[in-house]
Design a protein around this motif. Sequence first.
Motif, mmCIF file in Angstrom:
data_model
loop_
_atom_site.group_PDB
_atom_site.id
_atom_site.type_symbol
_atom_site.label_atom_id
_atom_site.label_comp_id
_atom_site.label_asym_id
_atom_site.label_seq_id
_atom_site.Cartn_x
_atom_site.Cartn_y
_atom_site.Cartn_z
ATOM 1 N N PHE A 1 -12.238 -14.542 -18.485
ATOM 2 C CA PHE A 1 -11.522 -15.718 -18.227
ATOM 3 C C PHE A 1 -12.088 -16.870 -19.145
ATOM 4 O O PHE A 1 -11.335 -17.967 -19.151
ATOM 5 C CB PHE A 1 -11.622 -16.029 -16.935
ATOM 6 C CG PHE A 1 -10.641 -15.152 -16.090
ATOM 7 C CD1 PHE A 1 -9.433 -15.266 -15.900
ATOM 8 C CD2 PHE A 1 -11.467 -14.023 -15.283
ATOM 9 C CE1 PHE A 1 -8.523 -14.464 -15.242
ATOM 10 C CE2 PHE A 1 -10.651 -12.981 -14.470
ATOM 11 C CZ PHE A 1 -9.226 -13.495 -14.451
ATOM 12 N N SER A 2 -13.431 -17.041 -19.325
ATOM 13 C CA SER A 2 -13.628 -18.153 -20.354
ATOM 14 C C SER A 2 -13.010 -17.946 -21.574
ATOM 15 O O SER A 2 -12.662 -19.150 -22.454
ATOM 16 C CB SER A 2 -15.410 -17.914 -20.432
ATOM 17 O OG SER A 2 -16.118 -18.002 -19.287
ATOM 18 N N ALA A 3 -12.798 -16.773 -22.188
ATOM 19 C CA ALA A 3 -12.286 -16.672 -23.485
ATOM 20 C C ALA A 3 -10.689 -17.202 -23.359
ATOM 21 O O ALA A 3 -10.085 -17.800 -24.144
ATOM 22 C CB ALA A 3 -12.275 -15.256 -23.736
ATOM 23 N N THR A 4 -10.143 -16.564 -22.028
ATOM 24 C CA THR A 4 -8.735 -17.149 -21.911
ATOM 25 C C THR A 4 -8.680 -18.688 -21.688
ATOM 26 O O THR A 4 -7.395 -19.104 -22.180
ATOM 27 C CB THR A 4 -8.242 -16.349 -20.478
ATOM 28 O OG1 THR A 4 -8.472 -15.002 -20.792
ATOM 29 C CG2 THR A 4 -6.808 -16.597 -20.509
ATOM 30 N N ALA A 5 -9.590 -19.179 -21.048
ATOM 31 C CA ALA A 5 -9.703 -20.597 -20.688
ATOM 32 C C ALA A 5 -9.815 -21.362 -21.979
ATOM 33 O O ALA A 5 -8.998 -22.489 -22.265
ATOM 34 C CB ALA A 5 -10.742 -20.934 -19.846
ATOM 35 N N ALA B 1 -7.360 -23.160 -14.100
ATOM 36 C CA ALA B 1 -6.259 -22.697 -13.369
ATOM 37 C C ALA B 1 -6.168 -21.130 -13.487
ATOM 38 O O ALA B 1 -5.936 -20.464 -12.663
ATOM 39 C CB ALA B 1 -4.733 -23.154 -13.621
ATOM 40 N N ILE B 2 -6.457 -20.675 -15.014
ATOM 41 C CA ILE B 2 -6.543 -19.318 -15.039
ATOM 42 C C ILE B 2 -7.550 -18.500 -14.182
ATOM 43 O O ILE B 2 -7.402 -17.450 -14.066
ATOM 44 C CB ILE B 2 -6.672 -18.975 -16.754
ATOM 45 C CG1 ILE B 2 -6.311 -17.465 -16.939
ATOM 46 C CG2 ILE B 2 -8.279 -19.546 -16.905
ATOM 47 C CD1 ILE B 2 -5.012 -17.139 -17.006
ATOM 48 N N PHE B 3 -8.564 -19.082 -13.628
ATOM 49 C CA PHE B 3 -9.515 -18.499 -13.077
ATOM 50 C C PHE B 3 -9.105 -18.083 -11.692
ATOM 51 O O PHE B 3 -9.646 -17.297 -11.141
ATOM 52 C CB PHE B 3 -10.719 -19.467 -13.001
ATOM 53 C CG PHE B 3 -11.841 -19.546 -14.213
ATOM 54 C CD1 PHE B 3 -13.191 -18.998 -14.183
ATOM 55 C CD2 PHE B 3 -11.399 -20.362 -15.357
ATOM 56 C CE1 PHE B 3 -13.854 -19.127 -15.262
ATOM 57 C CE2 PHE B 3 -12.238 -20.330 -16.360
ATOM 58 C CZ PHE B 3 -13.588 -19.779 -16.392
ATOM 59 N N MET B 4 -8.184 -18.732 -11.476
ATOM 60 C CA MET B 4 -7.613 -18.425 -9.881
ATOM 61 C C MET B 4 -6.894 -16.939 -9.706
ATOM 62 O O MET B 4 -6.708 -16.475 -8.777
ATOM 63 C CB MET B 4 -6.668 -19.459 -9.401
ATOM 64 C CG MET B 4 -7.573 -20.546 -9.007
ATOM 65 S SD MET B 4 -6.372 -22.174 -8.203
ATOM 66 C CE MET B 4 -5.738 -22.883 -9.545
ATOM 67 N N LEU B 5 -6.594 -16.502 -11.083
ATOM 68 C CA LEU B 5 -6.101 -15.307 -11.090
ATOM 69 C C LEU B 5 -6.969 -14.048 -11.144
ATOM 70 O O LEU B 5 -6.516 -13.048 -11.350
ATOM 71 C CB LEU B 5 -5.217 -15.275 -12.434
ATOM 72 C CG LEU B 5 -4.024 -16.293 -12.482
ATOM 73 C CD1 LEU B 5 -3.603 -15.919 -13.995
ATOM 74 C CD2 LEU B 5 -3.199 -16.227 -11.586
ATOM 75 N N SER B 6 -8.286 -14.224 -11.022
ATOM 76 C CA SER B 6 -9.160 -13.330 -10.932
ATOM 77 C C SER B 6 -9.202 -12.596 -9.655
ATOM 78 O O SER B 6 -8.793 -13.129 -8.528
ATOM 79 C CB SER B 6 -10.732 -13.996 -11.034
ATOM 80 O OG SER B 6 -11.692 -12.944 -10.735
ATOM 81 N N THR B 7 -9.685 -11.200 -9.759
ATOM 82 C CA THR B 7 -9.613 -10.398 -8.451
ATOM 83 C C THR B 7 -11.256 -10.529 -8.057
ATOM 84 O O THR B 7 -11.577 -10.010 -6.816
ATOM 85 C CB THR B 7 -9.587 -8.876 -9.019
ATOM 86 O OG1 THR B 7 -10.551 -8.521 -9.982
ATOM 87 C CG2 THR B 7 -8.205 -8.849 -9.434
ATOM 88 N N PHE B 8 -12.126 -11.619 -8.366
ATOM 89 C CA PHE B 8 -13.430 -11.808 -7.830
ATOM 90 C C PHE B 8 -13.307 -13.002 -7.255
ATOM 91 O O PHE B 8 -13.298 -14.140 -7.642
ATOM 92 C CB PHE B 8 -14.513 -11.973 -9.042
ATOM 93 C CG PHE B 8 -15.880 -11.867 -8.578
ATOM 94 C CD1 PHE B 8 -16.319 -11.178 -7.469
ATOM 95 C CD2 PHE B 8 -16.673 -12.918 -9.282
ATOM 96 C CE1 PHE B 8 -17.614 -11.406 -7.156
ATOM 97 C CE2 PHE B 8 -17.921 -12.918 -8.791
ATOM 98 C CZ PHE B 8 -18.547 -12.194 -7.799
ATOM 99 N N PRO B 9 -13.543 -13.127 -5.599
ATOM 100 C CA PRO B 9 -13.210 -14.432 -4.861
ATOM 101 C C PRO B 9 -14.150 -15.402 -5.707
ATOM 102 O O PRO B 9 -13.504 -16.662 -5.531
ATOM 103 C CB PRO B 9 -13.405 -14.029 -3.505
ATOM 104 C CG PRO B 9 -13.347 -12.446 -3.567
ATOM 105 C CD PRO B 9 -13.453 -11.971 -4.876
ATOM 106 N N PRO B 10 -15.372 -15.465 -5.741
ATOM 107 C CA PRO B 10 -15.921 -16.612 -6.214
ATOM 108 C C PRO B 10 -15.544 -17.008 -7.523
ATOM 109 O O PRO B 10 -15.443 -18.420 -7.500
ATOM 110 C CB PRO B 10 -17.635 -16.083 -6.542
ATOM 111 C CG PRO B 10 -17.660 -14.843 -5.674
ATOM 112 C CD PRO B 10 -16.293 -14.155 -5.616
ATOM 113 N N THR B 11 -15.112 -16.297 -8.669
ATOM 114 C CA THR B 11 -14.586 -16.901 -9.498
ATOM 115 C C THR B 11 -13.166 -17.850 -9.452
ATOM 116 O O THR B 11 -13.001 -18.775 -9.763
ATOM 117 C CB THR B 11 -14.040 -15.930 -10.429
ATOM 118 O OG1 THR B 11 -15.350 -14.989 -10.805
ATOM 119 C CG2 THR B 11 -13.358 -16.505 -11.830
#
Length: 731
Positions: A200-204, A678-688
């Motif tokens: 997600f860092s690369a995507t962000a 906002a892209i971080f909210m698509l993670s499957t890891f809840p803390p992210t």
Amino acid sequence: MKKDKDGKPIHPLRSVRDWKAWLKTFLPVVAWLAFGVLITAWMFAYVDLSPKVESNLFFSNEDPQLKEDTEIRRIFSQPEQIIVSARGDLHAAEYYEKVRELSEDFLALPEVFTVQSLTHGPDDVEDALKSPLWQRVVLAGEEASFVFLFLKEQPKEDVIRRIEKICEARKAPGFELMISGGPHIVEMIRRNLFRDLKVFSATALALFSLTLLFLFRSVWIVVGTVAASVISSTLTLIVNQVLQIEMGFLTANLSTIVFVLTLSHISFMTADWKQIMEADSNQENAGWKAAFGTLEAALWSTGTALLGFLSLFFVQAKSLRQFGIAGAVGVLFALFGAYVIYPWFLNCQKQSPNFFQAAPNAGGKIAAFLQRGQRWIFAICGVLVCVSCFALNQLNTDPSLFTYFQKNGDLRNGLEYIDHHGGSNPLNIVVSDPENPELNTREAMRKMWALHEALEKDPAVGNVVSTPLLLAEAKRSPLTFLMTNELVLDILGSKRFGDVAKYFITEDRKQALFTLRMNEGALQEKRLLIVDRIKGIVQSQNFNVDLVGGVFMLQGRLAALVSTSLLSGGALLNIVILAITFFLARSLRVSLAMLISLYFVPIVMFGILGWFRVPLDVISAPAVNLALGMGVDSMIHMVVFIKRKKMPIGKWDSWAQASSYLLEPIFWSTLVVCAGFAIFMLSTFPPTQRFGMSVVIGTILTPFAALFILPYLGGAEFSFFKNKNKRPRVK
């Protein structure tokens, strides 16, 4: 003689002068890009970016919170444990054989010194069902049993992977395996966090770049922004490695925070550059003029953020101290990237690009609307603060470990199953009896058994293992009724029985250890409150509580320290903001207005999280620092703008002009940060997910504090009878 396109003769030295000018403009840009590529490659090659958390759970050996836990480990030699649940038909011979093979596979690992299971402890299933010890330790009702792995030391990542491979190889229909235990849970959190940070860092970063290109319509500005931000983040990680600051759960998001802080500086500098270019498009070194024009505000905001991070250095938790030092380093490199690297790229843009606007003169129309509705917007913000205050007590700063994993996911379901059948999080309590100095007497054992049963009745406690439980199991053997308690303890403390007694009672028999497996799923209150209740149970049974430790206790103390650090950091921030603003504005009213405006962001942010029951864990907590950093930066730029234009600080006209001028850069930084996170909210890891959501919420709230609340409190006359025609209008 050669002529140019207008037919004028070209001087022989003109091409040389043009070449020198080209080198002067573009050579630094090429050099910085090459430097960025080199240090980024060096970072990936030599800097360990994998988050690390050891068994002490964020604390160093010198921290007072860890001293009791360290003392318990020294006295009772408590080993690390991993629990494997094996679901199936307990009474089937095939199931029993599979448990035996699984236990032997675990014993073959050099890091495992012993195993307790249905085949390595009780004689058989029927014996386990009758045993007071084994029915608590290795059985999970009639449908599953546990395999306990006792490790020689804190397991590394490769040990966890080998255990997972063994379970995967032994898994079969009717023999379902699930792993739990502190070391495995911590490794799963670390693994998920590291994976999300890479993806997600690369995507962000890609979304940041596309949003910047959409807003600024300039390749030079986009490349310069990305280069300055990436170099700042990379240098921060490298210097922290030199300072021996490990990548932990809190510092894992540090590079993203530095990226955003750099972007905030760049937004205000670009807005100033735009004004310079619109006034005179032939300006030489317009980028450096914009840098010097905004440097004063940037220095003040950097100083404020620096002191905010350094305040964490006095917190008694290793992870928070390291986050404070690492954050301070990042703040300095954010300033370096914005004011040493970015102006070179800005100078390459020789004309003001057609920046994005929703409509012609949109900025002026929006500013005029905001000024006309300032009072109502301020009132709405006030209502939000009041509503949020009611939800602050519902903010969960001490969430269950299960909130770190996706609901209804395989991993969380397995952890919840193990936790439901006896608990999963250890809490260790060392007791002594003031009435019986030696705990091997019959009366002392009777009292300890009563304490054991009282502890098991607490709803937060799963299973309890203690000295009287071991003694009850040992006395099931023939002839042991003829032995004294001391003789039985001596036998249990021999090599033949794995020195089991030394894990629960001291050699002088004056202290005993009770190991509680706490229920994470039933966690309805803060851990420290539960620990206080457990200590009350011990004292009600006429025992002294000598020491308390275990992961459950350390998690509670860490959660308390995170909450305390937010309060202590806020107290220091109060003093810093009052001092800096008063020095800049020479106005107590403006200083208080800025302080109140800044508190709007965390109060409403925490209120939203509280209303929706969103846990504030140690991974998402740094989002607050990021939002406050952006808020401080915007507000100081407002004050410095008024001071630079030599306008009266307490007048509405001054704040209206500052709001109109800074509307664009604040809008730019808000849009870019929200698009990236906002892209971080698509993670499957809840803390992210929670980290991304918290950053977006805080970023959206920041413009309200800077553009509406601060100007109204700092410049409004608070008169309902004032002639509206006197209010300034923006053309």
